[in-house]
Design a protein around this motif. Sequence first.
Motif, mmCIF file in Angstrom:
data_model
loop_
_atom_site.group_PDB
_atom_site.id
_atom_site.type_symbol
_atom_site.label_atom_id
_atom_site.label_comp_id
_atom_site.label_asym_id
_atom_site.label_seq_id
_atom_site.Cartn_x
_atom_site.Cartn_y
_atom_site.Cartn_z
ATOM 1 N N ARG A 15 0.935 -1.161 -0.063
ATOM 2 C CA ARG A 15 -0.019 -0.015 -0.186
ATOM 3 C C ARG A 15 0.884 1.509 0.087
ATOM 4 N N LEU A 69 -9.517 -2.463 -2.056
ATOM 5 C CA LEU A 69 -9.183 -1.939 -1.098
ATOM 6 C C LEU A 69 -10.483 -0.878 -0.804
ATOM 7 N N ARG A 105 -9.713 1.901 -5.156
ATOM 8 C CA ARG A 105 -8.221 1.531 -5.087
ATOM 9 C C ARG A 105 -8.189 -0.038 -5.107
#
Length: 356
Positions: A185, A318, A322
């Motif tokens: 991330r 996510l 994303r």
Amino acid sequence: MSSPSIAVIGAGVIGLSVALRLQEKDHHVTIIAKDFPSPSETVDPRAAINYASQWAGAHNRFCPPRDDIDDALAARDHAMSLVTFDRMDDLARRHPEAGITFMKGVEYLEDPGPEYRSLSPVRAAELGYREFRLYRRDEFPDDRVKMGFEYRTWCVNPMVYCSFLLRRFVRRGGRVVRRELLREREAFTIPELANPVRVVLNCSGHGFGDPNSFITRGQTCVVANECSETVTRQKADGSWTFVIPRNFDGGTIIGGTKEPDNWHSEPSPDVRTRLLDTLASTYPPILQTGGGKMHVLSDIVGRRPTRKGGMRLEKEELGDGRLIVHAYGLGGRGYELSWGVADAVLELLSSGRARL
């Protein structure tokens, strides 16, 4: 409003192949990596020991799926190897500077499994082997070999090939950022990227804290002796020996070992001797090109990024638009499956499925 970017983590053969395929679909791509392709003569083998693509034998050896059981993963990987074969064939024809060489591949098996015992010429053709031929017993190197065959295959000089891929990527507008990341991330926050990153491709090799990932130590030896074909021998104890010409002034690779969870970085002289002696008895012509002996250039130790259950090929949503696509953990088959994996990543990005 600027268009979103895609970040690819890792500049090994998987990351480079994925990045180029994304570019072919008109995506804006940045590669983020700690290590990038460079001449092997200038690389510190200890500092770059985890950059597996640097040290790979980098050749194609088909692993046929069994026809008596339903093994979806083996069938998937074999299909990826065929996709990669065709792409390599095309690249070798159009770009002789890419570091790819097609040649004869030879295999000798002391204890062939059912997937090999079923390899008749008809079965081999069904599986996509090119120019396949079974050997007669009088063509075996010794009585311990129970099966032998040849087929058309390819190998690459890893750093010539990976540097070729990287140049094509940059020439097409791709960007590179040298950075060691601690988590996937983190790639969403790289300040050097002008456009917002919404998609991250995790081609990091080992993953980030994946409990199923482990390293497989491999030791090989580079010799100056020349060879015009790849030769692989499976021994009855489960170990393997092989010779792979790197070409493009890369010497010839003689290997090799597969040592799970062995973190030793120094090559073993005893292992080198065993590898050279075993290969010489299997393939005597290698000695003839060196005046009757092996001319050692260097020893190689690398860490293959391996994963229990096979590679991770998965899309992780996510939220907030994303996502991360994971494509890592191929063990010693990164080059063999590279373009097939890249196509699978594109399919994941364009589909609603979360996992292959």
